[in-house]
Design a protein around this motif. Sequence first.
Motif, PDB file in Angstrom:
ATOM      1  N   PHE A  54       1.029  -1.002  -0.095  1.00 29.63           N
ATOM      2  CA  PHE A  54       0.105  -0.024   0.049  1.00 29.63           C
ATOM      3  C   PHE A  54       0.936   1.271   0.007  1.00 29.63           C
ATOM      4  CE2 PHE A  54       0.478  -1.059   4.443  1.00 29.63           C
ATOM      5  CZ  PHE A  54       0.937   0.227   4.910  1.00 29.63           C
ATOM      6  N   GLU A  55       0.348   2.233  -0.451  1.00 25.87           N
ATOM      7  CA  GLU A  55       1.142   3.681  -0.705  1.00 25.87           C
ATOM      8  C   GLU A  55      -0.012   4.694  -0.139  1.00 25.87           C
ATOM      9  OE1 GLU A  55       2.323   4.462  -4.681  1.00 25.87           O
ATOM     10  OE2 GLU A  55       2.680   2.113  -5.096  1.00 25.87           O
ATOM     11  N   LYS A  56       0.409   5.769   0.489  1.00 21.59           N
ATOM     12  CA  LYS A  56      -0.396   6.706   1.207  1.00 21.59           C
ATOM     13  C   LYS A  56      -0.186   7.963   0.351  1.00 21.59           C
ATOM     14  CE  LYS A  56      -0.724   9.079   5.589  1.00 21.59           C
ATOM     15  NZ  LYS A  56      -0.277   9.327   6.763  1.00 21.59           N
ATOM     16  N   PHE A  57      -1.222   8.659   0.171  1.00 24.10           N
ATOM     17  CA  PHE A  57      -1.291  10.059  -0.402  1.00 24.10           C
ATOM     18  C   PHE A  57      -2.189  10.894   0.143  1.00 24.10           C
ATOM     19  CE2 PHE A  57      -0.808   6.364  -3.670  1.00 24.10           C
ATOM     20  CZ  PHE A  57       0.179   7.078  -4.400  1.00 24.10           C
ATOM     21  N   THR A  58      -1.696  12.161  -0.079  1.00 24.06           N
ATOM     22  CA  THR A  58      -2.540  13.093   0.650  1.00 24.06           C
ATOM     23  C   THR A  58      -3.926  13.602  -0.076  1.00 24.06           C
ATOM     24  OG1 THR A  58      -1.471  14.934  -0.563  1.00 24.06           O
ATOM     25  CG2 THR A  58      -0.497  14.411   1.630  1.00 24.06           C
ATOM     26  N   THR A  59      -4.063  13.216  -1.245  1.00 19.97           N
ATOM     27  CA  THR A  59      -5.577  13.407  -1.809  1.00 19.97           C
ATOM     28  C   THR A  59      -6.166  12.115  -2.536  1.00 19.97           C
ATOM     29  OG1 THR A  59      -4.796  13.953  -4.062  1.00 19.97           O
ATOM     30  CG2 THR A  59      -5.045  15.732  -2.392  1.00 19.97           C
ATOM     31  N   ARG A  60      -7.378  11.985  -2.437  1.00 23.21           N
ATOM     32  CA  ARG A  60      -7.942  10.876  -3.381  1.00 23.21           C
ATOM     33  C   ARG A  60      -7.406  10.784  -4.758  1.00 23.21           C
ATOM     34  NH1 ARG A  60     -13.947   8.565  -2.839  1.00 23.21           N
ATOM     35  NH2 ARG A  60     -13.892   7.098  -4.502  1.00 23.21           N
ATOM     36  N   SER A  61      -7.461  11.911  -5.284  1.00 24.75           N
ATOM     37  CA  SER A  61      -7.009  12.092  -6.736  1.00 24.75           C
ATOM     38  C   SER A  61      -5.733  11.241  -6.982  1.00 24.75           C
ATOM     39  CB  SER A  61      -7.105  13.456  -7.333  1.00 24.75           C
ATOM     40  OG  SER A  61      -6.611  13.472  -8.580  1.00 24.75           O
ATOM     41  N   GLU A  62      -4.877  11.515  -6.243  1.00 24.05           N
ATOM     42  CA  GLU A  62      -3.441  10.953  -6.360  1.00 24.05           C
ATOM     43  C   GLU A  62      -3.515   9.330  -6.234  1.00 24.05           C
ATOM     44  OE1 GLU A  62      -0.382  14.243  -4.692  1.00 24.05           O
ATOM     45  OE2 GLU A  62      -1.576  13.226  -3.276  1.00 24.05           O
ATOM     46  N   ALA A  63      -4.372   8.993  -5.091  1.00 21.46           N
ATOM     47  CA  ALA A  63      -4.352   7.461  -4.946  1.00 21.46           C
ATOM     48  C   ALA A  63      -5.186   6.913  -5.882  1.00 21.46           C
ATOM     49  CB  ALA A  63      -5.122   7.266  -3.639  1.00 21.46           C
ATOM     50  N   THR A  64      -6.055   7.324  -6.472  1.00 17.92           N
ATOM     51  CA  THR A  64      -7.049   6.643  -7.606  1.00 17.92           C
ATOM     52  C   THR A  64      -6.059   6.840  -8.787  1.00 17.92           C
ATOM     53  OG1 THR A  64      -8.136   8.892  -8.129  1.00 17.92           O
ATOM     54  CG2 THR A  64      -9.095   6.969  -6.644  1.00 17.92           C
ATOM     55  N   LYS A  65      -5.262   7.576  -9.112  1.00 17.76           N
ATOM     56  CA  LYS A  65      -4.298   7.597 -10.428  1.00 17.76           C
ATOM     57  C   LYS A  65      -3.337   6.660 -10.028  1.00 17.76           C
ATOM     58  CE  LYS A  65      -4.679  12.640 -11.311  1.00 17.76           C
ATOM     59  NZ  LYS A  65      -4.152  13.900 -11.416  1.00 17.76           N
ATOM     60  N   ALA A  66      -2.877   6.429  -8.853  1.00 18.36           N
ATOM     61  CA  ALA A  66      -1.885   5.230  -8.780  1.00 18.36           C
ATOM     62  C   ALA A  66      -2.819   3.937  -8.956  1.00 18.36           C
ATOM     63  CB  ALA A  66      -1.204   5.375  -7.470  1.00 18.36           C
ATOM     64  N   GLU A  67      -3.936   3.666  -8.423  1.00 22.34           N
ATOM     65  CA  GLU A  67      -4.689   2.550  -8.802  1.00 22.34           C
ATOM     66  C   GLU A  67      -4.913   2.285 -10.335  1.00 22.34           C
ATOM     67  OE1 GLU A  67      -9.254   0.878  -7.977  1.00 22.34           O
ATOM     68  OE2 GLU A  67      -8.819   2.907  -7.445  1.00 22.34           O
ATOM     69  N   SER A  68      -5.321   3.245 -10.980  1.00 18.59           N
ATOM     70  CA  SER A  68      -5.567   3.263 -12.414  1.00 18.59           C
ATOM     71  C   SER A  68      -4.325   2.982 -13.297  1.00 18.59           C
ATOM     72  CB  SER A  68      -6.009   4.480 -12.887  1.00 18.59           C
ATOM     73  OG  SER A  68      -6.253   4.226 -14.325  1.00 18.59           O
ATOM     74  N   TYR A  69      -3.146   3.466 -12.895  1.00 20.47           N
ATOM     75  CA  TYR A  69      -2.015   3.214 -13.308  1.00 20.47           C
ATOM     76  C   TYR A  69      -1.538   1.685 -13.317  1.00 20.47           C
ATOM     77  CZ  TYR A  69       3.196   2.902 -14.083  1.00 20.47           C
ATOM     78  OH  TYR A  69       4.441   2.558 -14.596  1.00 20.47           O
TER      79      TYR A  69
END
Length: 88
Positions: A54-69
């Motif tokens: 798992f990776e922690k992000f400060t915004t939902r957008s960053e986390a969902t971009k990592a998921e999509s990638y």
Amino acid sequence: MGKSSEHFFYVLQCSDGSYYGGYTTDVVRREKEHNAGIRCKYTKTRRPVKMIHFEKFTTRSEATKAESYFKHLTRRAKEVYLAKEEKE
């Protein structure tokens, strides 16, 4: 109910060896939900699952971009990604 300030991209390894990438604000709760068969058709038939990354992000957008990638990578590329992250 306030908004969480922690956003995570996570990877599960399923019992059949496949990987599942997702987004959550609570990795412990989400792993339990997957293993209980809650809210995910893919992992429901591939239990038990294990949280392997798992990776922690400060915004939902960053986390969902990592998921999509991650979800668009080939199996081999996912293995390389996970191995690289383990070394860091």
